[in-house]
Design a protein around this motif. Structure first.
Motif, short mmCIF file in Angstrom:
data_model
loop_
_atom_site.label_atom_id
_atom_site.label_comp_id
_atom_site.label_asym_id
_atom_site.label_seq_id
_atom_site.Cartn_x
_atom_site.Cartn_y
_atom_site.Cartn_z
N PHE A 268 0.85 -1.18 0.00
CA PHE A 268 0.00 0.00 0.00
C PHE A 268 0.89 1.24 0.00
CE2 PHE A 268 0.81 -1.02 4.42
CZ PHE A 268 1.08 0.20 5.02
N TRP A 269 0.32 2.31 -0.50
CA TRP A 269 1.02 3.60 -0.53
C TRP A 269 0.53 4.47 0.62
CZ3 TRP A 269 4.92 5.65 -3.55
CH2 TRP A 269 5.35 4.85 -4.61
N ASP B 33 -2.96 6.46 4.62
CA ASP B 33 -3.11 5.50 3.53
C ASP B 33 -3.65 6.22 2.29
OD1 ASP B 33 -3.44 3.37 1.90
OD2 ASP B 33 -4.99 2.36 3.10
N ILE B 34 -2.87 6.21 1.22
CA ILE B 34 -3.29 6.88 -0.03
C ILE B 34 -3.32 5.88 -1.18
CG2 ILE B 34 -2.45 9.15 0.67
CD1 ILE B 34 0.04 8.65 -1.05
N SER B 35 -3.53 4.61 -0.84
CA SER B 35 -3.53 3.58 -1.88
C SER B 35 -4.59 3.85 -2.94
CB SER B 35 -3.77 2.20 -1.26
OG SER B 35 -2.74 1.90 -0.35
N GLU B 36 -5.81 4.21 -2.48
CA GLU B 36 -6.87 4.48 -3.43
C GLU B 36 -6.56 5.72 -4.25
OE1 GLU B 36 -10.60 4.71 -1.50
OE2 GLU B 36 -10.59 2.62 -0.82
N GLU C 39 -4.48 10.49 -18.81
CA GLU C 39 -3.94 11.74 -19.32
C GLU C 39 -2.90 11.50 -20.40
OE1 GLU C 39 -2.49 13.71 -15.88
OE2 GLU C 39 -4.44 14.56 -15.31
N ALA C 40 -2.06 10.49 -20.18
CA ALA C 40 -1.05 10.16 -21.19
C ALA C 40 -1.71 9.68 -22.47
CB ALA C 40 -0.10 9.10 -20.65
N ALA D 45 -6.03 5.85 -8.15
CA ALA D 45 -6.76 6.82 -8.97
C ALA D 45 -5.80 7.74 -9.71
CB ALA D 45 -7.70 7.63 -8.09
N LEU D 46 -4.71 8.12 -9.01
CA LEU D 46 -3.71 8.99 -9.65
C LEU D 46 -3.04 8.28 -10.81
CD1 LEU D 46 -2.10 11.63 -9.66
CD2 LEU D 46 -0.53 10.58 -8.01
N ARG D 47 -2.67 7.00 -10.60
CA ARG D 47 -2.03 6.25 -11.69
C ARG D 47 -2.98 6.10 -12.87
NH1 ARG D 47 -0.06 3.12 -7.33
NH2 ARG D 47 -1.71 1.57 -7.66
#
Length: 595
Positions: A179-180, A202-205, A217-218, A209-211
């Motif tokens: 997890f991040w 916890d910023i996994s979600e 975006e890419a 979502a960011l990835r």
């Protein structure tokens, strides 16, 4: 104890809610079971306030062991009790925040970097049975990529300089789940001892979502880049157009087709460059698209080039909608089909020539020769002679027609380069008069010349041909005993004045701001209708369809004149009034030999 009614009863000072408790606690002292007692309770003051007192009481007995009195003294501990209560509240609040926080919190020894306490969320996040599995461990042991000693030194130095440190790191739980988390570290002082307070969010979600957002975006950037390259580099004109007709984005090809720059088109409307006769049809298609009756449409339409000439375009339009089905803007593609229209026009003209201009004289020739070949006129020499004359006349007409077509095609194709040189205007005019003098005499028409002494740089043969064509036309359409005038004058910058009320002013071209010669051929013929003034210089254009048969013309003479004049950088137009005659003008700029 008892007292007289004049003395205050001690129990009346006791706070009502504490009275029963105090009675129970003091009873053993009154009964002689204990010699002293300490009681804490709330009391009323004289002014009605409530205070907290610590009572210290001792029993006094006689020699027989009977209670004589109770000696008590009180200490006001209200402030102390309030301070202790507040401390308890703060402690409970800290413990609640610590344990109920949605973030994992660690208390770390700054010297050993070992965890000595953590909250419930830390246990959940790292998937352990209890916090004892975390206490005594280094936090970096749970990182996917543990910090090196050098990195820890740098972090420690940053915390000392800035007072905090934060980062986003990936961790591995006891159950090997990754997890991040956002880690924030800050040195704090508790009970005169410095510790490191570590908070993990916890910023996994959010990371997932960011990835996903970055991936999208890419992909969007790549898609937009492909669209931009396809849009900008397209061989045909392309534009994004707002629902009201404003250009939102245009490519280079469209700028080249219309003659406008990108800045000139953007913010303006497609209606501004659409030929008025094609606009309503275009708008009707748009109304159908916006009403949902069709998704796309295609049509041929004329665009007004910046220079003023018309450009034929094949327009294809589709509409872009949002997820709710609302129309956002149009995607338009414009293919320049002017050359195709020109070819179609030439083809149509050629078919017209084959079906009429060529077939008519050929039919006459074939009929005349057929009659002669049959022998029916062997004994009628006068009639046979007439048939031969018909055949010769129509043969001449065919020759003129073929020659005119070849001359015009050579001039317009640019394959024949004009031989330019110094020419005397007077000589050109005189030679043109001499070339038509015989047919003018035969038609009983007088020619008058007003020569001009001037020198121009031009192709003498083609200018004489243009003058001859204009004079020949004037002779054909002038009555006997009338006059035709050929004149020329020098002008500096303004075009000839237009005083005739029947002149189509739109047909008068804009002349260059230089010195030029204006040639004029004026007759007293039947005149040209106003609606024909703009088209009379086109191929096979006749005021009357019977003129080619009755007058012997091919319908190409004025088109040849126009091509010759334009190749010299001049303009040609006509003024006319029905029943009064016509005046043909053309200009030639006065310029020296080009280097």
């Amino acid at each position: 104890p008892t007292s007289s009614s004049q003395s205050p009863i001690p129990w009346q000072f006791v706070y009502d809610e504490d009275l029963d408790r105090v009675t129970v606690e003091i009873t053993p002292l009154i009964n002689g079971l204990v010699s002293s007692k300490s009681v804490q309770n709330r009391n009323y003051t004289k002014d009605g306030r409530v205070i907290i007192c610590q009572w210290y009481s001792s029993a006094v007995f006689d020699t027989a062991g009977n209670l004589i009195s109770v000696l008590s003294f009180a200490q006001d501990i209200t402030d102390r009790q309030q301070a202790e209560w507040e401390l308890r509240q703060q402690k409970e609040l800290r413990e609640t925040i610590f344990n109920e926080s949605t973030d994992a919190i660690f208390l770390v020894d700054p010297q050993t970097l070992l965890i000595f306490d953590c909250n419930r969320r830390a246990v959940e996040l790292f998937e352990v049975e209890s916090k004892t599995e975390l206490i005594g461990k280094e936090g970096r042991t749970f990182q996917r990529h543990p910090f090196t000693s050098k990195e820890i030194d740098e972090i420690t130095q940053q915390m000392q300089q800035k007072g905090f440190w934060s980062a986003e790191l990936e961790y591995i739980s006891r159950q090997r789940n990754s997890f991040w988390a956002n880690i924030a570290a800050k040195p704090v002082k508790i009970a005169n001892q410095w510790i490191n307070l570590i908070r993990l969010t916890d910023i996994s979600e959010q990371q997932a979502a960011l990835r996903e957002r970055k991936r999208m975006e890419a992909a969007l950037r790549e898609s937009e880049e492909r669209f931009r390259r396809a849009f900008d580099d397209a061989a045909i004109g392309m534009a994004l157009v707002a629902l009201d007709g404003r250009f939102l984005q245009v490519n280079i090809a469209l700028c080249e087709i219309t003659g406008y720059s990108e800045a000139e088109l953007l913010g303006n409307f497609f209606q501004d460059i659409t030929h008025p006769d094609d606009l309503e049809k275009d708008l009707e298609y748009i109304r159908q698209v916006l009403a949902g009756k069709c998704r796309t449409y295609q049509m041929e339409k004329r665009y007004i080039h910046k220079s003023g000439h018309l450009v034929w375009g094949l327009l294809s339009v589709s509409v872009v909608k949002d997820q709710q089905g609302n129309c956002l803007y149009f995607v338009t593609q414009i293919q320049d089909i002017s050359e195709r229209h020109k070819i179609d026009r030439i083809k149509d003209e050629f078919i017209s020539i084959v079906s009429h201009e060529l077939r008519t004289p050929l039919t006459a020739i074939r009929g005349s020769l057929g009659i002669l070949e049959s022998g029916v006129l062997d004994n009628r020499p006068e009639k046979a002679q007439y048939m031969l004359q018909v055949a010769v006349k129509n043969s001449d007409r065919l020759v003129r027609l073929v020659n005119d077509i070849l001359d015009l095609e050579r001039l317009e194709s640019g394959k024949v380069k004009l031989v330019m040189g110094k020419c005397q205007v007077e000589d050109l005019m005189q030679q043109a008069i001499e070339s038509v003098q015989a047919i003018a005499h035969q038609a009983q028409i007088k020619l008058e010349l007003t020569p001009l002494v001037a020198e121009i740089w031009a192709s003498s043969d083609t200018i004489i041909q243009a003058l001859t064509n204009l004079l020949s036309n004037a002779i054909k359409f002038s009555p006997a005993h009338s006059t035709i005038w050929l004149s020329a004058e020098r002008k500096n910058s303004e075009p000839p004045s237009q005083e005739n009320p029947n002149v189509n002013l739109q047909a008068i071209p804009e002349l260059p701001p230089t010195s030029y010669i204006v040639f004029q051929v004026r007759d007293q013929g039947r005149g040209i209708p106003a609606e024909k003034l703009e088209t009379i210089f086109g191929r096979f254009q006749q005021v009357d369809l019977s003129d080619s048969r009755q007058k012997g013309g091919t319908g190409l003479g004025l088109a040849i004149c126009k091509s010759i004049v334009q190749q010299h950088g001049g303009k040609i137009w006509v003024e006319s009034a029905l029943g009064q005659g016509s005046t043909f003008y053309f200009t030639l700029p006065i310029k020296s030999k080009e280097v």
